[in-house]
Write an enzyme that holds these catalytic residues in place. Structure first.
Site, PDB file in Angstrom:
ATOM      1  N   GLU A 157       4.467   7.949   5.449  1.00  0.00           N
ATOM      2  CA  GLU A 157       3.984   8.190   4.088  1.00  0.00           C
ATOM      3  C   GLU A 157       3.470   9.604   3.833  1.00  0.00           C
ATOM      4  O   GLU A 157       2.275   9.812   3.563  1.00  0.00           O
ATOM      5  CB  GLU A 157       2.900   7.162   3.735  1.00  0.00           C
ATOM      6  CG  GLU A 157       3.404   5.734   3.802  1.00  0.00           C
ATOM      7  CD  GLU A 157       2.460   4.717   3.147  1.00  0.00           C
ATOM      8  OE1 GLU A 157       1.316   5.080   2.832  1.00  0.00           O
ATOM      9  OE2 GLU A 157       2.880   3.573   2.933  1.00  0.00           O
ATOM     10  N   GLU A 164       7.055  -1.169   5.907  1.00  0.00           N
ATOM     11  CA  GLU A 164       5.787  -1.782   5.502  1.00  0.00           C
ATOM     12  C   GLU A 164       5.975  -2.491   4.177  1.00  0.00           C
ATOM     13  O   GLU A 164       6.611  -1.964   3.268  1.00  0.00           O
ATOM     14  CB  GLU A 164       4.666  -0.749   5.271  1.00  0.00           C
ATOM     15  CG  GLU A 164       4.052  -0.200   6.507  1.00  0.00           C
ATOM     16  CD  GLU A 164       2.915   0.781   6.209  1.00  0.00           C
ATOM     17  OE1 GLU A 164       2.242   0.645   5.164  1.00  0.00           O
ATOM     18  OE2 GLU A 164       2.733   1.687   7.026  1.00  0.00           O
TER      19      GLU A 164
END
Ligand code: FCB
Length: 449
Positions: A164, A355
């Protein structure tokens, strides 16, 4: 019954700072998250990762628990300051040994290790030299990756470079709500670029060593929709999509930054001269898969006076869409949209959902069990959405649920529970929630809808 492809990989995910604890064990150095969480007022309730789930000491039991659920892969991150306490220099053998034991333990149970090299716990010593805003950190990252490749490269089939970069970049360097707590747009753009550079260098090194596994990156992506069909809202949504998605996909998958965003950022912060001529071909070194972290959609309206020219519209709860206990809308069809869009815009790159998950507060009831029925419904909806994407031709290879167990949720501390396993922090007892058994049954039998 919905059947997933035979080789579809079902996994669970965690990250080092969120679960390991043992913050000073075996020579581990300080990370930016130690520094951040120990600064009063920055994390809810003053929580820190000092102890977390004590996974560093309990990893054997945690592996057994995963095995009992039939989990096929485990995505975890390595704490850079365990390997290189000062961020660079000589390897700390004891820190590295922990991950060797973890990998051996997983393989012994037939669970595929999937390593994230960077999930936000940068060595503080590197932050003291400018952190990701300093170009040199990309080269230190590649060095660190090289140590791990040499130690574990023949055993670990799946590697992710950076987790991320949007969150680490903007929440950490523009909004100041994550470590290192900086508040400057230009700094965050430089930091993000250097994360990409580190990614490219680490991918190149992976190839040079001829490792047998696969390497990719794990950006968070937000399916983005205009508030109305008006040209102004559509243009705003397009730019916001550039901000959250295209800026993180184009360099890696196309070898260029999107020009509309380059123009916008240049207007706001001056020339992006931290991007050097030869960087983009390196950043676009072919990857084996794209990781996708998916949590939320964004609805965008035009707002010329706001930051970058748009606003995030928060739909009223009366829209009837169910929400997690963080107030996030539960919108599985947006996952299908996102996956189809990736195929349409970026081609047939293999994808793992690296995720996806939700915070629900549920704890043990009178019977001692955790009946997290809303998480079961959440998983069911998202697994079905993933299945629909596969049916539409998306090359989706696997799915990692966030998270294996409740853990330290960054600036929100332990107040948020994303786990399939409940953690009773005072005793460190683990209690599999109903959602954990649901995942076990989906892996065993398929998805019953
Ligand atoms: C993601 C992070 C992960 C966790 C989940 C809830 O942004 O990668 O560590 O915090 O959100």
């Amino acid at each position: 019954m919905m059947q997933f492809p035979r080789d579809f990989l079902w996994g669970v995910a965690t990250s080092s700072y969120q679960i390991e604890g043992a913050a000073r064990a075996d020579g581990r150095g300080e990370s930016i998250w130690d520094r951040f969480s120990h600064t009063p007022g920055l994390v809810e309730n003053g929580d820190t990762g000092d102890v977390a789930c004590d996974h560093y000491n309990r990893y054997r039991d945690d592996i057994d628990l995963m095995a009992s659920l039939g989990v096929q892969a485990y995505r975890f991150s390595v704490a850079w300051p365990r390997i290189l306490p000062e961020g660079t220099g000589a390897v700390n053998a004891k820190g590295l040994d922990f991950y060797k034991r973890l990998v051996d333990g997983l393989l012994a149970k037939g669970i595929k290790p999937a390593i994230t090299l960077y999930h936000w716990d940068l060595p503080q010593a590197l932050q003291d030299r400018g952190g990701w805003a300093n170009r040199d950190t990309a080269f230190r990252f590649a060095e660190y990756a090289d140590h791990l490749y040499r130690a574990l490269g023949d055993q670990v089939p799946i590697w992710m470079t950076i987790n991320e970069p949007w969150v680490a970049g903007f929440l950490g360097h523009w909004w100041g709500v994550h470590a290192p707590g900086l508040k400057d747009l230009r700094t965050s753009l430089a930091a993000i670029h250097h994360m990409f550079l580190g990614h490219g260098l680490a991918v190149r090194q992976f190839r040079q060593l001829g490792l047998p596994g696969q390497v990719g990156i794990a950006p968070n992506l937000f399916p983005t929709y205009p508030e109305t069909d008006s040209p102004a809202d559509q243009a705003a949504a397009r730019l916001s999509d550039g901000f959250t998605n295209r800026w993180f996909l184009d360099p890696v998958l196309r070898g260029s930054y999107p020009q509309d965003m380059v123009d916008l950022y240049t207007d706001r912060v001056g020339a992006l001269d931290f991007i050097h001529d030869d960087d983009l071909p390196l950043i676009a070194s072919p990857i084996d898969f794209l990781g996708v972290n998916f949590y939320e959609r964004r609805i965008i309206g035009a707002e010329p006076l706001h930051d970058l020219g748009w606003k995030v519209v928060h739909p009223p709860v009366s829209n009837g869409i169910p929400r997690t206990d963080l107030g996030w809308e539960i919108v599985p069809w947006c996952l299908t949209d996102l996956l189809k869009r990736l195929k349409a815009d970026y081609g047939d790159v293999p994808i793992y959902i690296t995720e996806n998950g939700a915070h629900f507060t549920d704890g043990p009831g009178a019977d001692g069990q955790v009946h997290d029925v809303r998480r079961v419904a959440f998983l069911q909806g998202h697994f079905a959405a993933a299945h629909r994407a596969i049916a539409a031709g998306v090359n989706l290879k696997g799915y990692f649920c966030w998270s294996f167990m409740d853990n330290f949720e960054w600036a929100m501390g332990y107040s948020k529970r994303f786990g399939l396993i409940y953690v009773d922090y005072p005793t460190q007892r683990r209690i599999p929630k109903d959602s954990a058994f649901f995942l076990r049954d989906v892996i065993r039998y398929g998805l019953n809808l």
